[in-house]
Design an enzyme around this catalytic site. Structure first.
Site, PDB file in Angstrom:
ATOM      1  N   LYS A   1      -2.382  -1.537  -3.523  1.00 26.29           N
ATOM      2  CA  LYS A   1      -3.175  -0.312  -3.491  1.00 26.29           C
ATOM      3  C   LYS A   1      -2.247   0.887  -3.592  1.00 26.29           C
ATOM      4  O   LYS A   1      -1.261   0.938  -2.851  1.00 26.29           O
ATOM      5  CB  LYS A   1      -3.976  -0.246  -2.191  1.00 26.29           C
ATOM      6  CG  LYS A   1      -4.894   0.961  -2.061  1.00 26.29           C
ATOM      7  CD  LYS A   1      -5.651   0.941  -0.737  1.00 26.29           C
ATOM      8  CE  LYS A   1      -6.584   2.133  -0.634  1.00 26.29           C
ATOM      9  NZ  LYS A   1      -7.316   2.157   0.652  1.00 26.29           N
TER      10      LYS A   1
ATOM     11  N   ARG B   1     -10.509  10.656   1.788  1.00 30.59           N
ATOM     12  CA  ARG B   1     -10.424  11.396   3.040  1.00 30.59           C
ATOM     13  C   ARG B   1     -11.760  12.074   3.343  1.00 30.59           C
ATOM     14  O   ARG B   1     -12.193  12.169   4.488  1.00 30.59           O
ATOM     15  CB  ARG B   1      -9.300  12.431   2.976  1.00 30.59           C
ATOM     16  CG  ARG B   1      -7.931  11.838   2.591  1.00 30.59           C
ATOM     17  CD  ARG B   1      -7.138  11.398   3.791  1.00 30.59           C
ATOM     18  NE  ARG B   1      -6.003  10.585   3.417  1.00 30.59           N
ATOM     19  CZ  ARG B   1      -4.809  11.049   3.045  1.00 30.59           C
ATOM     20  NH1 ARG B   1      -4.604  12.348   2.999  1.00 30.59           N
ATOM     21  NH2 ARG B   1      -3.829  10.219   2.746  1.00 30.59           N
TER      22      ARG B   1
ATOM     23  N   LYS C   1       0.858  -1.188   0.000  1.00 32.62           N
ATOM     24  CA  LYS C   1       0.000   0.000   0.000  1.00 32.62           C
ATOM     25  C   LYS C   1       0.891   1.234   0.000  1.00 32.62           C
ATOM     26  O   LYS C   1       1.691   1.439   0.910  1.00 32.62           O
ATOM     27  CB  LYS C   1      -0.914  -0.001   1.219  1.00 32.62           C
ATOM     28  CG  LYS C   1      -1.860   1.189   1.276  1.00 32.62           C
ATOM     29  CD  LYS C   1      -2.779   1.091   2.488  1.00 32.62           C
ATOM     30  CE  LYS C   1      -3.721   2.267   2.571  1.00 32.62           C
ATOM     31  NZ  LYS C   1      -4.601   2.186   3.771  1.00 32.62           N
TER      32      LYS C   1
ATOM     33  N   ARG D   1       1.146   9.984   5.806  1.00 31.47           N
ATOM     34  CA  ARG D   1       1.377   8.635   6.319  1.00 31.47           C
ATOM     35  C   ARG D   1       2.635   8.006   5.719  1.00 31.47           C
ATOM     36  O   ARG D   1       2.729   6.799   5.589  1.00 31.47           O
ATOM     37  CB  ARG D   1       0.147   7.761   6.030  1.00 31.47           C
ATOM     38  CG  ARG D   1      -1.131   8.289   6.663  1.00 31.47           C
ATOM     39  CD  ARG D   1      -2.284   7.301   6.498  1.00 31.47           C
ATOM     40  NE  ARG D   1      -3.457   7.761   7.228  1.00 31.47           N
ATOM     41  CZ  ARG D   1      -4.597   8.138   6.662  1.00 31.47           C
ATOM     42  NH1 ARG D   1      -4.727   8.098   5.349  1.00 31.47           N
ATOM     43  NH2 ARG D   1      -5.618   8.529   7.404  1.00 31.47           N
TER      44      ARG D   1
ATOM     45  N   TYR E   1     -15.409   1.269  -6.844  1.00 31.65           N
ATOM     46  CA  TYR E   1     -16.674   1.903  -6.492  1.00 31.65           C
ATOM     47  C   TYR E   1     -17.713   1.729  -7.596  1.00 31.65           C
ATOM     48  O   TYR E   1     -18.884   2.027  -7.375  1.00 31.65           O
ATOM     49  CB  TYR E   1     -16.434   3.387  -6.184  1.00 31.65           C
ATOM     50  CG  TYR E   1     -15.487   3.578  -5.023  1.00 31.65           C
ATOM     51  CD1 TYR E   1     -15.931   3.414  -3.712  1.00 31.65           C
ATOM     52  CD2 TYR E   1     -14.140   3.877  -5.229  1.00 31.65           C
ATOM     53  CE1 TYR E   1     -15.060   3.555  -2.639  1.00 31.65           C
ATOM     54  CE2 TYR E   1     -13.269   4.023  -4.163  1.00 31.65           C
ATOM     55  CZ  TYR E   1     -13.738   3.859  -2.870  1.00 31.65           C
ATOM     56  OH  TYR E   1     -12.874   3.983  -1.813  1.00 31.65           O
TER      57      TYR E   1
ATOM     58  N   SER F   1     -10.179   6.044  -4.742  1.00 32.90           N
ATOM     59  CA  SER F   1     -11.099   7.160  -4.911  1.00 32.90           C
ATOM     60  C   SER F   1     -10.638   8.174  -5.957  1.00 32.90           C
ATOM     61  O   SER F   1     -11.455   8.679  -6.731  1.00 32.90           O
ATOM     62  CB  SER F   1     -11.286   7.858  -3.568  1.00 32.90           C
ATOM     63  OG  SER F   1     -10.043   8.328  -3.048  1.00 32.90           O
TER      64      SER F   1
END
Length: 327
Positions: A249, A207, A197, A218, A314, A275
């Site tokens: 990811k 977010r 990731k 991060r 999605y 996203s």
């Protein structure tokens, strides 16, 4: 011998011919739908940066789960958005917290007709937005976080999750979660590890979806976009720790990583079409710059072609509907 003996276009002459020789296909079972539930909502709340995606209420989530089961999707990945957060993400352990309650509600709704999957991370539940607890210097404390992850895995399994998916990129997370599940009698619950990731600019709309409280980034635990070999090292570690499935990811900006991982993995490989990837295609289509349906289908097919056995997207339900129409 070459042209005119070899004419590859012979195998592209008609739609029927192209179907005959297609190397990779898409089916609803290849698709996993990520879904968000927000505590306290009385009606679904649209996510502005992700047109067509909402934060669900309990009732709307159950309807989405029923539809996913009827479409034959591979699974539903649940994310919870609580009303109250704290430094340790305690709402993620609460059996009546938004995520664990959603797992129980969806499992009661669909039973075993659909795989109910749960995101296992603290970022939605902490008041600082990080995927782990912080030490006295404000750094993510890897080993203290692992203890919470183990408890969180057991809470999700007790709620009814068919599968848990640790996404925090803490060193040793798979081993601790596996041990905790086994000790609690959940030996049959598989672990889908977010093994590679990356820290990505394309997470922006997510977010908003989880009302992230993150300040900063991060990068001390998610992977650096420059690194390729490191991804295989991360995957190998998760496999050694007992991961039953693994994930890459993001997907579209990391198809080379996905192909590398798929070539070496002895277990099924997932990839998350995140996203930002979703938002870009939706924005371009809304402006009339691309064909929306064709672009969605091609983008997911590219992830499958790179080696993903399953794709979190999605568009899972919409795409599955198209696939059923095509048949």
């Amino acid at each position: 011998m070459s042209f005119p003996t070899h004419r590859p276009r012979r195998l592209r002459t008609t739609a029927a011919m192209r179907r005959l020789v297609a190397e990779i296909d898409l089916a609803p079972r290849h698709l996993i739908l990520p879904a968000f539930i927000r505590e306290g909502l009385t009606e679904p709340r649209p996510i502005e940066s992700m047109p067509g995606v909402v934060q669900h209420t309990t009732d709307s989530l159950k309807r989405a789960a029923t539809e996913a089961a009827e479409l034959g999707l591979g699974g539903l990945m649940l994310f919870g958005v609580p009303t109250t957060r704290d430094a340790t993400g305690s709402a993620g352990l609460d059996p009546h917290g938004v995520l664990n309650q959603a797992i129980a509600d969806v499992r009661a709704e669909v039973g075993d007709e659909l795989l109910v999957m749960s995101d296992l991370c603290l970022d939605e539940f902490t008041d600082h937005g990080h995927c782990g607890v912080l030490d006295g210097q404000g750094r993510v404390d890897n080993d203290a976080t692992l203890e919470i992850y183990g408890k969180m895995a057991v809470a999700q399994a007790r709620a009814g999750a068919h599968l848990v998916a640790p996404s925090g990129m803490m060193d040793g997370q798979v081993a601790v979660i596996r041990q905790a599940l086994d000790a609690a009698g959940f030996q049959d619950i598989p672990v889908l590890a977010y093994a590679a990731k990356y820290a990505s600019a394309f997470y922006g709309p997510f977010r908003e979806a989880v009302d992230s409280q993150l300040s900063g980034d991060r990068r001390t635990y998610q992977m650096d976009a420059s690194n390729r070999r490191e991804a295989l090292h991360e995957v190998e570690l998760d496999l050694d720790e007992g991961a039953d499935l693994i994930m890459v990811k993001p997907a579209m900006s990391y198809l080379d990583i996905l192909a590398d991982v798929a070539a070496m993995s002895p277990v099924p490989v997932s990839a998350y079409q995140i996203s930002g990837e979703y938002a870009m295609i939706e924005a371009a289509a809304a402006n009339g710059w691309i064909d929306r349906r064709a672009a969605i289908t091609e983008s997911v097919l590219s992830i499958r072609r790179a080696g993903a056995d399953t794709v979190l997207t999605y568009w899972a339900a919409e795409l599955a509907g198209w696939l059923k129409e095509g048949k």
